[in-house]
Each structure stands twice: as C-alpha cells, then as structure tokens.
Design an enzyme around this catalytic site. Structure first.
Site, PDB file in Angstrom:
ATOM      1  N   ASP A  98       0.873  -1.165   0.000  1.00 57.07           N
ATOM      2  CA  ASP A  98       0.000   0.000   0.000  1.00 57.07           C
ATOM      3  C   ASP A  98       0.914   1.220   0.000  1.00 57.07           C
ATOM      4  O   ASP A  98       1.770   1.358   0.879  1.00 57.07           O
ATOM      5  CB  ASP A  98      -0.855  -0.034   1.274  1.00 57.07           C
ATOM      6  CG  ASP A  98      -2.220   0.568   1.099  1.00 57.07           C
ATOM      7  OD1 ASP A  98      -2.290   1.654   0.514  1.00 57.07           O
ATOM      8  OD2 ASP A  98      -3.194  -0.038   1.566  1.00 57.07           O
ATOM      9  N   ASP A 114      -3.009   4.588  -2.577  1.00 60.73           N
ATOM     10  CA  ASP A 114      -4.066   5.131  -1.737  1.00 60.73           C
ATOM     11  C   ASP A 114      -4.623   6.426  -2.351  1.00 60.73           C
ATOM     12  O   ASP A 114      -3.856   7.271  -2.814  1.00 60.73           O
ATOM     13  CB  ASP A 114      -3.436   5.426  -0.364  1.00 60.73           C
ATOM     14  CG  ASP A 114      -4.443   5.748   0.714  1.00 60.73           C
ATOM     15  OD1 ASP A 114      -5.264   4.882   1.027  1.00 60.73           O
ATOM     16  OD2 ASP A 114      -4.390   6.876   1.251  1.00 60.73           O
ATOM     17  N   GLU A 126      -6.687   3.399  -5.854  1.00 62.82           N
ATOM     18  CA  GLU A 126      -7.932   3.461  -5.096  1.00 62.82           C
ATOM     19  C   GLU A 126      -8.752   4.658  -5.550  1.00 62.82           C
ATOM     20  O   GLU A 126      -8.260   5.789  -5.585  1.00 62.82           O
ATOM     21  CB  GLU A 126      -7.654   3.626  -3.596  1.00 62.82           C
ATOM     22  CG  GLU A 126      -8.959   3.583  -2.791  1.00 62.82           C
ATOM     23  CD  GLU A 126      -8.920   4.277  -1.437  1.00 62.82           C
ATOM     24  OE1 GLU A 126      -9.878   4.111  -0.672  1.00 62.82           O
ATOM     25  OE2 GLU A 126      -7.949   5.003  -1.146  1.00 62.82           O
ATOM     26  N   HIS A 185     -11.055  -2.594   3.979  1.00 63.49           N
ATOM     27  CA  HIS A 185     -10.905  -2.177   5.382  1.00 63.49           C
ATOM     28  C   HIS A 185     -11.632  -0.869   5.688  1.00 63.49           C
ATOM     29  O   HIS A 185     -11.571  -0.398   6.822  1.00 63.49           O
ATOM     30  CB  HIS A 185      -9.414  -2.025   5.684  1.00 63.49           C
ATOM     31  CG  HIS A 185      -8.770  -0.953   4.851  1.00 63.49           C
ATOM     32  ND1 HIS A 185      -8.681  -1.025   3.477  1.00 63.49           N
ATOM     33  CD2 HIS A 185      -8.236   0.230   5.196  1.00 63.49           C
ATOM     34  CE1 HIS A 185      -8.113   0.075   3.022  1.00 63.49           C
ATOM     35  NE2 HIS A 185      -7.819   0.853   4.033  1.00 63.49           N
ATOM     36  N   ASP A 186     -12.262  -0.277   4.679  1.00 66.00           N
ATOM     37  CA  ASP A 186     -12.949   1.001   4.882  1.00 66.00           C
ATOM     38  C   ASP A 186     -14.464   0.872   4.891  1.00 66.00           C
ATOM     39  O   ASP A 186     -15.156   1.833   5.222  1.00 66.00           O
ATOM     40  CB  ASP A 186     -12.577   1.983   3.753  1.00 66.00           C
ATOM     41  CG  ASP A 186     -11.123   2.406   3.818  1.00 66.00           C
ATOM     42  OD1 ASP A 186     -10.594   2.536   4.936  1.00 66.00           O
ATOM     43  OD2 ASP A 186     -10.516   2.611   2.741  1.00 66.00           O
TER      44      ASP A 186
HETATM   45  C1  GLC Z   1      -7.793   5.421   1.954  1.00 67.44           C
HETATM   46  C2  GLC Z   1      -7.589   4.260   2.878  1.00 67.44           C
HETATM   47  C3  GLC Z   1      -8.192   4.591   4.214  1.00 67.44           C
HETATM   48  C4  GLC Z   1      -7.497   5.815   4.753  1.00 67.44           C
HETATM   49  C5  GLC Z   1      -7.564   6.967   3.763  1.00 67.44           C
HETATM   50  C6  GLC Z   1      -6.630   8.082   4.131  1.00 67.44           C
HETATM   51  O1  GLC Z   1      -9.128   5.630   1.657  1.00 67.44           O
HETATM   52  O2  GLC Z   1      -8.116   3.085   2.321  1.00 67.44           O
HETATM   53  O3  GLC Z   1      -8.109   3.533   5.119  1.00 67.44           O
HETATM   54  O4  GLC Z   1      -8.056   6.204   5.980  1.00 67.44           O
HETATM   55  O5  GLC Z   1      -7.191   6.562   2.474  1.00 67.44           O
HETATM   56  O6  GLC Z   1      -5.308   7.679   3.920  1.00 67.44           O
END
Ligand code: GLC
Length: 534
Positions: free
Chosen positions: A100, A202, A265, A326-327
């Site tokens: 990541d 990310d 993402e 995980h979100d």
């Molecule tokens: C992404 C991650 C998340 C994080 C956010 C800020 O959306 O998946 O878990 O809190 O970025 O980095």
C-alpha cells in the site's frame, strides 16, 4: 493457463489488514511475522497475491495511513528482516506481494512537514498546500475533510492554513512540485527494488487539487444520514484533469521493471473510473472498481453496472472487481449470510481480477465495538452515522481457542474478536464441506483451473427479477452463471436461447452434477455455475 495474461490478470488478490491478520510478536496487534506465518493458509486457499495495508513508520493517527517514513517499517509490524523474509517466503509459494503506497499525504510528523511548517521561507514550505486566510480571516475556501470538519488547519506560528483531505494529522503533499514527485517516485523504486510486485496507491484520485482553490459546490442529493463530507461535491478537490500526469509518472516507474503493477484506489462512477486506465498505456493497471461495495444489493442494478463497466473499458484495459475492504462494512453483514455466498460466486466468476478482503472467505461479520474500545478516528470525529471502520477490522478468526488463535490467550487484541469465533473460524470451516471457506476454496480452485472463468469473455444473459446471469467462455469451454440475489425461488428460463449442461458448482452442494436442459429452478440465496455443452 495461457501465458498471454500477466499474473495480476489471471490471479486473485487477497487484502491483508496487517494489524488484524495474525499477531507474530504476541502483543495483541498483527504484524509481518504473523502474515508470513499464515502464508501456507493463503497458498492452500489458492490466492495469487496479497495486498498488505501500510506497515510503515507512523504515529498511527489513521492506523498507518499517516506515514512518517516511507522507507521505514514500524517496529510494531516488525523489522526489515521480517519484511525480506515475508517477500521471500511469499515468492517461494508463488504468492506476489502488493504494498500500500500512500502518496497523497504524509503524517504531520514526517520530517518534510516538520520543516514545511517551521517557517514560510523554509525550502520545503511548498511541498505541502499552504494558503492565506480568506478576507474574513477564515479558511481559504469551503473544502471539507473526508473525516469530518473543514479541510484547512490553521497554523498559529506561520499564520497560514494547510490542506488535509483526511485528518489534520495527514497534511496533503503538493504533487505539482517536482521535488515531491522525485522523492515519491524514488520511494516507489526503493520498494520495487526490494522485490515488491505491485503497489496499491491510496486515494489516487485526490492527488491534485484545483490550483485556483475554487469552492466545491453543494451536493443537491445530500441527506442528513450521509457523511458531512458528502454535503459538497468534491469537484475541485478530486479527479482533477492534471492527476493523469502524476499517474503517468508513476506508471513510468513501474514500467522500468518487469511485470510490476499498480492498483489505484478511487470511488468514482464508471465513466470517470475508466479514464484512469490512461491513454497509450500510461495509466493505472487496475483502477480499483469499488462499485459493488457501495451500491445496493439489487440484481437489476448490479447487472446494469457490470454491463456498463464492460462497455466502458477502453481497448486493452483489464477489469477488476472488489466486494470488501478495510474502509467499508463487512460483506456478510451488508448483504446477509445467505447472499454473502451468492456474492462469493459473483466475485469469483466475473470477468476481471477479484480482490478479496481478509475474513470474508470465512464469512466474518461486522463486530459491534463498545464505545470505550473505538479506535477509528473517523468514528471518533463523526460518531453515530455508522462510518466507523473498526467493525470491519477485527482480528482474523483462525481457530476456536481464546482470541481465535490471532494472539496469545492472555493478551487483549487491539479490537475485540467476534463472539461467534468458536464456530466461525478457519480451522472449523476447513473441515466442513458446506462452510463459506469451502465454497471460496472450490470457487478459487475452479477459477484457477478454467481459463474461461479466469480470462474468458463475458456475455450477459437477460433475466428478470432477482436473477443475474452471464456466460463466460474461452477456447470453446463455456460456463453459465446464474445467481439469485433474492430470498425467494426463481425460474431461470431465458427466451432467447436454450442452455444445456451440468451444474459443476453451487452455493449448496446438493445441486452438483444436476443436468440442465432449458429452464432451471434457482432457490432463494442460491448461485450456480453450469458447465455448458450447448
Ligand atoms: C484510503 C484508505 C483509508 C485511509 C484513507 C486516508 O481511503 O483506504 O483507510 O483512511 O485513504 O489515507
């Protein structure tokens, strides 16, 4: 399987949230040694790659998505040796490793930000996004933080605001600055040189913001139950045209190596999502297609989404699908346990690389977190709307021993273990042919054996009501997938053609081998894979 396809096209990706996967040090928090200890399980499950959420140096304001040293491993997660050991053990098992990478923002404790905020004249001042107050002394514009409140934080000492898309402890980098680009691209090389096979980037769609700092417009569809961030449309803070130049730079780094890949993402509708594939091979290999996570579990809508996505993919673009991360809320809780089995069949028979979230393969559900155990800063900032992510991040359930085999029995895990862990765990489910885990294993094994499912073509079959159906085909081998997204029995009887074949896999074992000639009855919460003879 045909070598025409690269590992990340043929393969299945499994997301490991390292805090919660396996505790190798015995402190109640998962780590890299724990991941290495469970590689045999992942090999047995049949996945081709793991994506590991961040384990870098971090004050953990956002559990590692606030990085204070991009090249250093947080001691809580292990050492450099643990990392090298994990890579070599994964590769011995032909499991690729995807890291990541969090380039949009650093931690406020990153030395770059410490310097940047030290004075207006500091050479690193414009490595971040600083702006003067508006004429009334307030923030420069109306931009909001995803995690609640305004996105601008006032810095008393230097009398300017800095922008943070997420927590105030996560200042956004200025990706228009060549020095920032150089440092971050070198960080990518650092990990690729250490044997990493890919990067999940990310919030890639956030990386460039409007240089005129224009206000975001109000969202006419906002409801009080939605996150406050969604009260505005983030048109000047995300998905800006210049982000594609940044993506192209990152892609250039990956192309310096063999067969490395990048996932981006982004929560975007199809027509925006597909632009991240880029022109002339300059884009993200797989802009993460998170649509199935956020849309209602409705057969007609899902059918429309799949067909729209298939139709919008530019030439050469490889599709992908994701059902949990995980979100977002746990799949088994969002769609219910019966539909979670149907969802497994969907994910593993669609055209495009599947990404599984750890624990979904054993049907892990959302765990209620008592108020005094809440960890997620989002829940702390915006309580009560169900935005908190702790319920989806609880320890993996390995066996029926105390703490589910995640950490020693006498240590408190960082988040509570689900209370049904004694029945719902890897060990128990691996011995039960009807379990969710056995279903996932059968599906993965079939997908690995059948190029039609892994890389074959996709054709929709028009069906009414709660049914969703499609055909996958490669080199003369054909499979019909029929899924009932409702709880009531349905008859699959398409007008346009007669299917003949035999059920080779289903959510329920009692259909295996059943012959199909024409119509097919499908029970509620049932999904079937039929090998077609015509
Ligand atoms: C992404 C991650 C998340 C994080 C956010 C800020 O959306 O998946 O878990 O809190 O970025 O980095």
């Amino acid at each position: 399987m045909s070598n025409k396809y690269l590992w990340w096209q043929r393969g299945i990706i499994y997301q490991v949230y390292p805090r919660s996967f396996m505790d190798g040090y015995g402190d109640g928090i998962g780590d890299l040694r724990g991941v290495a200890a469970r590689l045999d399980y992942l090999q047995w499950l049949g996945v081709d790659a793991i994506w590991i959420s961040p384990f870098y140096q971090s004050p953990m304001a956002d559990f590692g998505y606030d990085v204070s040293d991009y090249k250093g491993i947080h001691p809580m997660f292990g050492t450099d040796e643990d990392f090298d050991d994990l890579i070599s053990k994964a590769h011995e098992r032909e499991i690729r490793v995807i890291l990541d990478f969090v380039p949009n923002h650093t931690s406020e404790e990153h030395p770059w930000f410490v310097e940047s905020r030290s004075s207006r004249g500091n050479p690193k001042r414009d490595w971040y996004l600083w702006a003067d107050p508006a004429p009334d002394g307030g923030p420069p514009n109306n931009w909001l933080s995803v995690f609640g409140g305004g996105a601008w934080e006032w810095d008393e000492a230097t009398e300017q605001y800095y922008y943070h898309a997420y927590l105030k402890e996560q200042p956004d980098l200025n990706w228009r600055k060549p020095e920032v680009q150089k440092e971050m691209l070198d960080t990518m090389r650092f990990w690729l040189d250490r044997g990493v096979d890919g990067l999940r980037v990310d919030v890639i769609w956030h990386m460039i913001k409007d240089d005129q700092l224009r206000d975001n417009p109000p969202n006419p569809d906002h409801e009080p139950s939605m996150s406050p961030f969604e009260s505005l449309l983030p048109v000047y803070t995300t998905d800006r045209p210049e982000v594609h130049d940044v993506v192209a730079m990152m892609r250039g780094v990956l192309d310096e190596y063999d067969e490395r890949m990048m996932i981006g993402e982004m929560y975007l509708p199809t027509e925006r999502l597909v632009t991240y594939y880029g022109k002339n091979g300059e884009g993200v290999h797989m802009p993460h297609n998170l649509q199935l996570i956020v849309m209602p579990w409705d057969a007609r809508r899902i059918a429309a989404t799949i067909d729209t996505y298939e139709g919008a993919l530019p030439p050469g673009a490889w599709p992908n699908w994701v059902l949990g991360n995980h979100d977002k809320p746990r799949l088994a809780t969002r769609v219910g346990p019966g539909q979670a089995r149907v969802a497994a069949v969907l994910l593993l028979t669609l055209r495009g690389t599947p990404t599984l979230y750890y624990g979904d393969e054993i049907g892990m559900h959302a765990v209620d977190i008592p108020p005094d155990k809440v960890q997620d800063p989002w829940e702390k900032n915006v309580p009560g709307l169900g935005l908190g992510r702790d319920p989806s991040r609880t320890p993996m359930q390995w066996d029926g021993t105390p703490n589910a085999g995640f950490c020693p029995a006498d240590v408190e895990p960082w988040l509570p273990v689900a209370d049904d862990y004694e029945e719902n765990n890897v060990q128990a489910e691996s011995e039960d042919p009807e379990s969710m885990l056995s279903l996932y294993r059968r599906l993965i094994s079939l997908r690995r054996d059948e190029p039609a499912l892994a890389v074959g073509s996709y054709a929709p079959v028009v069906t009414p009501g709660d049914l969703l159906a499609y055909v996958r085909e490669n080199d003369g081998r054909k499979f019909l997938i029929v899924l009932n997204l409702g709880h009531e029995a349905q008859t699959f009887d398409p007008d346009e053609r007669v299917f003949r074949g035999r059920v080779i896999l289903g959510t329920h074992l009692d259909r295996d081998g059943e012959a199909l000639a024409g119509a097919l009855s499908v029970r509620g919460d049932e999904g079937l894979v039929v090998e077609l003879t015509s």
